[in-house]
Write an enzyme that holds these catalytic residues in place. Structure first.
Site, short mmCIF file in Angstrom:
data_model
loop_
_atom_site.label_atom_id
_atom_site.label_comp_id
_atom_site.label_asym_id
_atom_site.label_seq_id
_atom_site.Cartn_x
_atom_site.Cartn_y
_atom_site.Cartn_z
N ASP A 102 55.72 77.95 20.62
CA ASP A 102 54.47 78.36 20.00
C ASP A 102 54.69 78.42 18.49
OD1 ASP A 102 51.94 79.67 19.61
OD2 ASP A 102 52.14 80.49 21.63
N ASP A 203 49.21 77.73 17.17
CA ASP A 203 48.35 78.92 17.16
C ASP A 203 47.23 78.75 16.13
OD1 ASP A 203 48.16 81.73 18.12
OD2 ASP A 203 48.44 82.20 16.01
N GLU A 245 45.42 75.24 19.24
CA GLU A 245 44.42 76.21 19.66
C GLU A 245 43.25 76.11 18.68
OE1 GLU A 245 43.94 81.03 20.45
OE2 GLU A 245 45.20 80.31 18.84
N HIS A 317 47.30 84.02 27.77
CA HIS A 317 47.69 85.40 27.45
C HIS A 317 46.59 86.16 26.71
CE1 HIS A 317 48.27 83.12 23.86
NE2 HIS A 317 48.43 84.22 23.16
N ASP A 318 45.54 85.48 26.30
CA ASP A 318 44.43 86.14 25.60
C ASP A 318 43.22 86.35 26.51
OD1 ASP A 318 45.81 86.12 23.15
OD2 ASP A 318 45.07 84.12 22.65
C1 GLC Z 1 46.00 83.31 18.84
C2 GLC Z 1 46.94 83.85 19.88
C3 GLC Z 1 46.72 85.32 19.97
C4 GLC Z 1 47.06 85.92 18.64
C5 GLC Z 1 46.25 85.26 17.50
C6 GLC Z 1 46.82 85.58 16.16
O1 GLC Z 1 44.68 83.44 19.18
O2 GLC Z 1 46.75 83.18 21.09
O3 GLC Z 1 47.48 85.91 20.99
O4 GLC Z 1 46.79 87.28 18.64
O5 GLC Z 1 46.27 83.87 17.60
O6 GLC Z 1 48.05 84.94 15.98
#
Ligand code: GLC
Length: 542
Positions: A102, A203, A245, A317-318
């Site tokens: 990641d 990310d 993402e 995980h979110d």
């Molecule tokens: C992304 C991650 C999340 C994190 C955020 C800030 O959305 O998936 O878990 O809190 O970025 O890094």
């Protein structure tokens, strides 16, 4: 086995996401760790996945569970050492599993040496690594808000300046307009490629090119320029898989991101389908309208076919657990978990499975004071201030909190579900005696073996990898059905998305189809009728 040196190998692959803190503890400190992951690689090999996306393992004060990195080239000590990481990469590779790290490139921790230097003065060379604006304590540069609540600007009295943070105060945004920042990040990525990492999840990558003065966060004007530069400098091997993402992506954008010349990324995670059941904020829970979900996925399938590449997911995980969200965590837990799996794994794209999804793990019913995730904790405080009742707030948190996904993995029915011999860092789901990996492995009808079959089918059937997509009965509010087609093969996927029997007449040509997979033991095929949460995959040659 897939030839992972070739561009595009991920189009036949299925990935598995591990949240290291909650996967497997090896030393009894209550936190998952890398040796723990190594000890579970055989399990992942049995499942049949081609790669593991590891949520961040780098050094971090853990304000956001590792998405706040203080040293990109070191492992957070409770997770292990660099040696352990090298061993993980090697042991995974032996089993045909690639390690995908990641990359948190939008921000660092405020404890990163770059930020500590940046605080020393406006003239410090690292100051411009971050995004600063002048201001006075009572007058921030503007009224932008952070994604986790509160203002996006934090005042530093010594500098009489504010720094910009799209996420927590402890996650200052990096300044991508500074070429030196970009070069540092490319070097860091090469460090991990040299260690044998075979891909990256990026990310919030659509938020790197922010322009706070114009209140632009996602999709800034220089975004694709930066991503192309990143790709050209850091992702040199054609076989590296990269998934960004991108909450802001629509199909047009996603085509750019996943351009077939490889100039940007392999694919992006888009979130349109997974936000259909919410109001203005994620905490405003709405029922899912199946017709909308069908329309949405149909559009993504159609638009990216031959022009880009989809990633496929219902969990991470979110996100809360999909069985609790769109399935039935009670009576039809197993059937609905399989039904949702078939729905997703029948599509064109690269599927991602989140740890425990292959067991049909469910949300956890916590009390308000038990929530740990900072996004949830902030929401509770904000909504209390706005006058929401505790009952309303709890309902939102239970339905949507990220903590639902972060409970320890359920391995067996022993104490702490086999996750740790110590005290787990977070609550385990009390249903672990029934829902756990050991039980699933023993039961040929478990959700686990169904996932394994879906993963294997993707390898076996060209139509799953390449076929186009035709939605059936678009206005049916209960049944999701579609056909995938190549010139030589056809695949019918039928999902009854309710706990009631539903009428459904498949295309007549499939009367001679072969049943590949279903989630009811006996094949009582009452023509025209689907049982609760019944799913079927049927196959036709020619
Ligand atoms: C992304 C991650 C999340 C994190 C955020 C800030 O959305 O998936 O878990 O809190 O970025 O890094």
């Amino acid at each position: 086995m897939l030839d992972k040196t070739k561009f595009g190998w991920w189009k036949s692959a299925v990935f598995y996401q591990i949240y290291p803190k909650s996967f497997q503890d090896s030393d009894g400190d209550g936190l998952g760790d890398i040796p723990g992951i190594i000890s579970r690689l055989d399990y992942l090999e049995t499942l049949g996945v081609d790669g593991v996306w590891l949520s961040p393992v780098c050094a971090s004060p853990q304000a956001d569970n590792g998405y706040d990195i203080s040293d990109y080239r070191a492992i957070w000590p409770p997770f292990g050492t660099l040696r352990d990481m090298e061993r993980l990469i090697a042991e995974a590779k032996k089993r045909g599993i690639s390690i995908i790290m990641d990359l948190v490139l939008n921000h660092t921790s405020d404890e990163h040496p770059w930020f500590r230097e940046a605080l020393r003065g406006r003239d410090n060379p690292y100051h411009d690594y971050y995004v600063w604006r002048d201001g006075t304590p009572d007058c921030p540069p503007n009224d932008m808000r952070a994604c986790f609540g509160g203002p996006a600007w934090e005042y530093v009295p010594e500098l009489q300046q504010y720094y910009f943070h799209q996420f927590a105060v402890k996650q200052p945004d990096l300044n991508w307009d500074n070429p030196q920042v970009r070069r540092e990040l490319y070097d860091m990525i090469r460090f991990w490629v040299d260690k044998g990492v075979e891909g990256f999840r990026l990310d919030v990558i659509d938020q790197i090119a922010k322009e706070p003065d114009r209140k632009i966060t996602a999709r800034g004007p220089r975004l694709h320029e930066y991503v192309r530069e990143l790709s050209a400098n850091a992702f040199l091997e054609p076989g590296l898989v990269t998934v960004g993402e991108a909450w802001s992506a629509d199909p047009e954008e996603a085509k750019r991101w996943s351009a077939r010349d490889g100039s940007e990324l392999s694919m992006v995670f888009q979130f349109e389908h997974i936000t259909l059941d919410q109001g203005p904020e994620k905490w405003d829970v709405r029922p899912l309208e199946l017709v909308k979900l069908k329309r949405c996925l149909e559009r993504w399938q159609r638009e990216l076919h031959g022009q880009g590449w989809n990633s496929l997911f219902l969990n991470n995980h979110d996100l809360p657990r999909i069985v609790s969200r769109w399935g039935d965590p009670g009576k039809y837990r197993v059937q609905s978990a399989k039904c949702l799996a078939a729905l997703l794994h029948g599509l064109e794209g690269t599927p991602y499975i989140y740890q425990g999804e292959e067991l049909g793990m469910t949300n956890i019913p916590l009390a308000l004071e038990d929530y740990e995730d900072l996004e949830t904790v902030n929401m509770i405080a904000e909504r209390r201030e706005k006058g929401f009742s505790d009952g309303e707030i709890l309902a939102s948190a239970r339905a949507r909190s990220r903590d639902n996904a972060r409970t320890p993995m359920q391995w067996d029915d022993s104490k702490n579900a086999g996750f740790t011999t110590g005290t787990p860092w977070f609550f385990g789901n009390p249903n672990y005696r029934e829902i756990n990996a050991a039980a699933a492995l023993r039961d040929p009808e478990s959700v686990f073996w169904f996932y394994r079959r879906l993963i294997a089918l993707r390898k076996e059937l060209a139509v799953l990898r390449e076929g186009d997509f035709a939605l059936l009965c678009p206005e049916d509010p209960a049944v999701f059905a579609y056909v995938r087609r190549t010139a030589r093969e056809k695949l019918l996927v039928v999902c009854n998305m309710t706990g009631n029997e539903q009428a459904f007449a498949g295309p007549p040509e499939f009367a001679s189809g072969r049943l590949l997979l279903s989630n009811y033991e006996d094949d009582r095929k009452t023509p025209g009728l689907l049982r609760p949460w019944e799913t079927r995959m049927e196959y036709l040659e020619g």
